[in-house]
Design a protein around this motif. Sequence first.
Motif, PDB file in Angstrom:
ATOM      1  N   SER A   1       0.774  -1.297   0.100  1.00 46.43           N
ATOM      2  CA  SER A   1       0.180   0.021   0.090  1.00 46.43           C
ATOM      3  C   SER A   1       0.890   1.260  -0.106  1.00 46.43           C
ATOM      4  O   SER A   1       1.932   1.118   0.623  1.00 46.43           O
ATOM      5  CB  SER A   1      -0.914  -0.012   1.261  1.00 46.43           C
ATOM      6  OG  SER A   1      -2.046   0.934   1.284  1.00 46.43           O
ATOM      7  N   ASN A   2       0.496   2.221  -0.793  1.00 46.38           N
ATOM      8  CA  ASN A   2       0.977   3.572  -0.751  1.00 46.38           C
ATOM      9  C   ASN A   2      -0.325   4.396  -0.505  1.00 46.38           C
ATOM     10  O   ASN A   2      -0.834   5.256  -1.229  1.00 46.38           O
ATOM     11  CB  ASN A   2       1.544   3.969  -2.186  1.00 46.38           C
ATOM     12  CG  ASN A   2       1.976   5.403  -2.129  1.00 46.38           C
ATOM     13  OD1 ASN A   2       2.289   6.058  -1.220  1.00 46.38           O
ATOM     14  ND2 ASN A   2       2.032   5.857  -3.190  1.00 46.38           N
TER      15      ASN A   2
ATOM     16  N   TYR B   1      -0.479   9.761   3.072  1.00 48.58           N
ATOM     17  CA  TYR B   1       0.063   9.613   4.552  1.00 48.58           C
ATOM     18  C   TYR B   1       0.579  11.303   4.877  1.00 48.58           C
ATOM     19  O   TYR B   1       1.159  11.558   5.691  1.00 48.58           O
ATOM     20  CB  TYR B   1       1.270   8.838   4.462  1.00 48.58           C
ATOM     21  CG  TYR B   1       2.105   9.004   3.188  1.00 48.58           C
ATOM     22  CD1 TYR B   1       2.946  10.348   3.228  1.00 48.58           C
ATOM     23  CD2 TYR B   1       2.517   8.245   2.163  1.00 48.58           C
ATOM     24  CE1 TYR B   1       3.844  10.523   2.245  1.00 48.58           C
ATOM     25  CE2 TYR B   1       3.451   8.226   1.402  1.00 48.58           C
ATOM     26  CZ  TYR B   1       3.930   9.320   1.374  1.00 48.58           C
ATOM     27  OH  TYR B   1       5.131   9.735   0.381  1.00 48.58           O
TER      28      TYR B   1
ATOM     29  N   TYR C   1      -1.980   3.501   8.378  1.00 45.27           N
ATOM     30  CA  TYR C   1      -0.769   2.483   8.524  1.00 45.27           C
ATOM     31  C   TYR C   1      -1.509   1.669   9.901  1.00 45.27           C
ATOM     32  O   TYR C   1      -1.290   0.417  10.112  1.00 45.27           O
ATOM     33  CB  TYR C   1       0.651   3.186   8.741  1.00 45.27           C
ATOM     34  CG  TYR C   1       1.238   3.670   7.641  1.00 45.27           C
ATOM     35  CD1 TYR C   1       1.407   3.046   6.436  1.00 45.27           C
ATOM     36  CD2 TYR C   1       1.153   5.282   7.643  1.00 45.27           C
ATOM     37  CE1 TYR C   1       1.745   3.859   5.571  1.00 45.27           C
ATOM     38  CE2 TYR C   1       1.623   5.944   6.782  1.00 45.27           C
ATOM     39  CZ  TYR C   1       1.895   5.280   5.512  1.00 45.27           C
ATOM     40  OH  TYR C   1       2.510   5.795   4.162  1.00 45.27           O
TER      41      TYR C   1
ATOM     42  N   PHE D   1       4.929  -0.974   2.382  1.00 40.51           N
ATOM     43  CA  PHE D   1       4.317   0.349   2.487  1.00 40.51           C
ATOM     44  C   PHE D   1       5.225   1.364   1.805  1.00 40.51           C
ATOM     45  O   PHE D   1       6.547   1.262   2.029  1.00 40.51           O
ATOM     46  CB  PHE D   1       3.997   0.744   3.753  1.00 40.51           C
ATOM     47  CG  PHE D   1       2.920   0.042   4.692  1.00 40.51           C
ATOM     48  CD1 PHE D   1       1.810   0.266   4.126  1.00 40.51           C
ATOM     49  CD2 PHE D   1       3.256  -0.434   5.857  1.00 40.51           C
ATOM     50  CE1 PHE D   1       0.672  -0.207   4.793  1.00 40.51           C
ATOM     51  CE2 PHE D   1       2.170  -1.285   6.511  1.00 40.51           C
ATOM     52  CZ  PHE D   1       0.995  -0.998   6.160  1.00 40.51           C
TER      53      PHE D   1
END
Length: 268
Positions: free
Chosen positions: A172-173, A176, A207, A226
């Motif tokens: 996963s990106n 953030y 996260y 990640f």
Amino acid sequence: MTARELILTHILRCSRADLYIKGLHLNETQQKIYDGIIRRIEAGEPLQYALGECEFMGHSLKVDSRVLIPRPETELLVEIIVETLQTSEIFKSSRVGLDIGVGSGNITIGLLRSLAPLHMTGLDVSMPALDLCRENLRRHDLEGSVNLIHGDVFVWLGQKYSDALKFSFMVSNPPYIKRANLELLPADVKREPVLALDGGEDGLNFYVHIISHVAHLLKPGGWIFFEIGEDQGKSLDNLLTMHGSFVNISIIKDYNQKDRFVKAQLIL
Ligand code: GLN
């Protein structure tokens, strides 16, 4: 390439070298397209949206304001995954991956191109993003290798999964950026979907949720990968360590020597 070169190679469907060696130039219709693209950029649109496409790991992807523009760092994330899985025991027997926040499909397409045979599931909360992702899969003839799911990770990850359906890795990106910093982003980044950027109060919402729920979706020995913000390495290390079920935790730097990626393996 400069912006001008990118636009010209896009319109003329040629390489950068061709522009100079063959001395190509635009005809009247092409000049109109060029001017249209320039107008959109001048009005503040990111170059890739104005072009309607971008390159990711040498693959041409359609992009527009429905999705985050794939970043060059993310190519390194795909390389890390490929390298890790190629030497991983779990990947010899199970080649199924999950991409949380699939967006344009960049990561999934990069992985499918490097690691076939592979089957991917791509989750996204945005239906418009999934529509565009499907177009990219079609463009690369990969529709049969991907299961796209419309869902909110904060709901979807709570489901029970039978052992047979579990994944050998998850990537996963996620969004953030700290919410308070969203308004400080450069004007062109503000044109990208806020859903793809907003990581909540401390930027860690996704996260925290994924780490606390992903274990039951993974086969023993399965990997998680990640992309992270440059100041989030320590927090990710702590989250994974405190969870207690992950080993081989690494925080990996990008080309600018900034913490940018995390990988960890579910204990066997
Ligand atoms: N997976 C896509 C990317 O890495 C989209 C990520 C997102 O929307 N946050 O670029």
